[in-house]
Design an enzyme around this catalytic site. Structure first.
Site, PDB file in Angstrom:
ATOM      1  N   LYS A 127      25.381  36.625  43.046  1.00  0.00           N
ATOM      2  CA  LYS A 127      24.893  38.128  43.046  1.00  0.00           C
ATOM      3  C   LYS A 127      23.313  38.203  42.567  1.00  0.00           C
ATOM      4  O   LYS A 127      22.985  36.873  41.700  1.00  0.00           O
ATOM      5  CB  LYS A 127      26.099  38.974  41.944  1.00  0.00           C
TER       6      LYS A 127
ATOM      7  N   TYR B 218      32.509  46.848  49.186  1.00  0.00           N
ATOM      8  CA  TYR B 218      33.096  47.166  48.013  1.00  0.00           C
ATOM      9  C   TYR B 218      34.053  48.177  48.364  1.00  0.00           C
ATOM     10  O   TYR B 218      34.261  49.235  47.705  1.00  0.00           O
ATOM     11  CB  TYR B 218      31.968  47.427  47.031  1.00  0.00           C
TER      12      TYR B 218
ATOM     13  N   ASN C 134      27.411  40.029  35.825  1.00  0.00           N
ATOM     14  CA  ASN C 134      28.776  39.153  36.179  1.00  0.00           C
ATOM     15  C   ASN C 134      28.257  37.777  37.096  1.00  0.00           C
ATOM     16  O   ASN C 134      29.321  37.181  37.426  1.00  0.00           O
ATOM     17  CB  ASN C 134      30.021  39.170  35.954  1.00  0.00           C
TER      18      ASN C 134
ATOM     19  N   HIS D  25      30.757  36.189  42.890  1.00  0.00           N
ATOM     20  CA  HIS D  25      31.787  37.470  43.483  1.00  0.00           C
ATOM     21  C   HIS D  25      32.451  36.766  44.354  1.00  0.00           C
ATOM     22  O   HIS D  25      32.456  35.593  45.359  1.00  0.00           O
ATOM     23  CB  HIS D  25      31.151  38.334  44.320  1.00  0.00           C
TER      24      HIS D  25
ATOM     25  N   GLU E 149      36.846  40.253  53.984  1.00  0.00           N
ATOM     26  CA  GLU E 149      34.940  39.637  53.680  1.00  0.00           C
ATOM     27  C   GLU E 149      34.909  39.048  54.478  1.00  0.00           C
ATOM     28  O   GLU E 149      32.781  38.800  55.240  1.00  0.00           O
ATOM     29  CB  GLU E 149      35.080  39.264  52.331  1.00  0.00           C
TER      30      GLU E 149
HETATM   31  N1  UDP Z   1      32.557  46.039  38.107  1.00  0.00           N
HETATM   32  C1  UDP Z   1      32.015  46.390  36.482  1.00  0.00           C
HETATM   33  N2  UDP Z   1      32.142  47.678  35.894  1.00  0.00           N
HETATM   34  C2  UDP Z   1      33.752  47.418  35.145  1.00  0.00           C
HETATM   35  C3  UDP Z   1      33.501  47.046  36.501  1.00  0.00           C
HETATM   36  C4  UDP Z   1      33.655  46.171  37.731  1.00  0.00           C
HETATM   37  O1  UDP Z   1      29.823  47.236  37.015  1.00  0.00           O
HETATM   38  O2  UDP Z   1      33.909  47.955  35.088  1.00  0.00           O
HETATM   39  C5  UDP Z   1      31.081  45.178  39.077  1.00  0.00           C
HETATM   40  C6  UDP Z   1      31.583  44.174  38.723  1.00  0.00           C
HETATM   41  O3  UDP Z   1      30.395  43.563  38.798  1.00  0.00           O
HETATM   42  C7  UDP Z   1      33.192  43.093  39.432  1.00  0.00           C
HETATM   43  C8  UDP Z   1      32.596  44.226  40.465  1.00  0.00           C
HETATM   44  O4  UDP Z   1      32.769  45.540  39.927  1.00  0.00           O
HETATM   45  O5  UDP Z   1      31.641  41.243  39.234  1.00  0.00           O
HETATM   46  C9  UDP Z   1      33.813  44.204  41.378  1.00  0.00           C
HETATM   47  O6  UDP Z   1      34.779  44.909  40.562  1.00  0.00           O
HETATM   48  P1  UDP Z   1      35.993  44.004  40.384  1.00  0.00           P
HETATM   49  O7  UDP Z   1      37.437  44.240  39.922  1.00  0.00           O
HETATM   50  O8  UDP Z   1      36.848  43.645  42.359  1.00  0.00           O
HETATM   51  O9  UDP Z   1      35.978  42.845  40.272  1.00  0.00           O
HETATM   52  P2  UDP Z   1      35.998  41.379  40.865  1.00  0.00           P
HETATM   53  O10 UDP Z   1      36.577  40.633  41.937  1.00  0.00           O
HETATM   54  O11 UDP Z   1      34.888  41.241  41.147  1.00  0.00           O
HETATM   55  O12 UDP Z   1      35.822  40.218  39.880  1.00  0.00           O
HETATM   56 MG    MG Z   2      37.383  42.348  43.144  1.00  0.00          MG
END
Ligand code: UDP
Ligand code: MG
Length: 150
Positions: free
Chosen positions: A9, A49, A112, A115, A126
């Site tokens: 990211k 997303y 974080n 991805h 994707e």
């Molecule tokens: N995210 C966020 N707040 C939350 C949950 C998710 O900002 O409470 C963001 C975070 O960057 C995360 C992304 O949304 O990586 C996608 O969420 P997902 O649940 O798919 O998590 P991932 O698959 O990335 O672990």
């Molecule tokens: Mg995810």
């Protein structure tokens, strides 16, 4: 062979973590099949997303992803989707184990660093979205060496 979509990211790119992250996937033994640096627009980020469009953090997430260049990659290998998620660590860096990418390099869930696809099906979707022209076709001795764990 299983493939996953991994994206560094904008915060990961800006903080100079590209080499570190690629190194972790390489040293694990996975094969790099696609790699590009690009900045995506709002419509593209919303498509990536789409499953999260009803979440309260969706707009902020899209703003974050379009805020600078990202590194989009395809990695291949046995169980790479699940193992890739383990290398990345839990979504919330407060809960990511030390030794994982998020555990070592992130603090906030909203920044974080990386991805990774969460299932084989979403990986296919994707990869199709980010690499519509396909990915590299390894052939020859280097691929044989990977398969033989040389
Ligand atoms: N995210 C966020 N707040 C939350 C949950 C998710 O900002 O409470 C963001 C975070 O960057 C995360 C992304 O949304 O990586 C996608 O969420 P997902 O649940 O798919 O998590 P991932 O698959 O990335 O672990
Ligand atoms: Mg995810």
């Amino acid at each position: 062979m299983e493939q996953t979509f991994i994206m560094i990211k904008p915060d990961g790119v800006q903080r100079g973590l590209v080499g570190e992250i690629i190194g972790r996937f390489e040293k694990k033994g996975f094969s790099l099949k696609g790699l590009k640096l690009l900045t995506v627009d709002q419509a593209f980020a919303e498509k990536h997303y789409a499953d999260l469009s009803s979440k309260p953090f969706f707009n902020g997430l899209v703003e974050y992803i379009i805020s600078g260049p990202v590194v989009a990659m395809v990695w291949e290998g046995k169980n790479v989707v699940t193992t890739g998620r383990k290398i990345i660590g839990a979504t919330n860096p407060a809960e990511s184990a030390p030794g994982t990418i998020r555990g070592d390099f992130a603090i906030d869930i909203g920044r974080n660093v990386i991805h990774g696809s969460d299932a084989v099906e979403s990986a296919k979707k994707e990869i199709g979205l980010w690499f519509p022209d396909g990915v590299a076709n390894w052939c020859g001795l280097s691929q044989i060496a990977v398969f033989l764990n040389l």
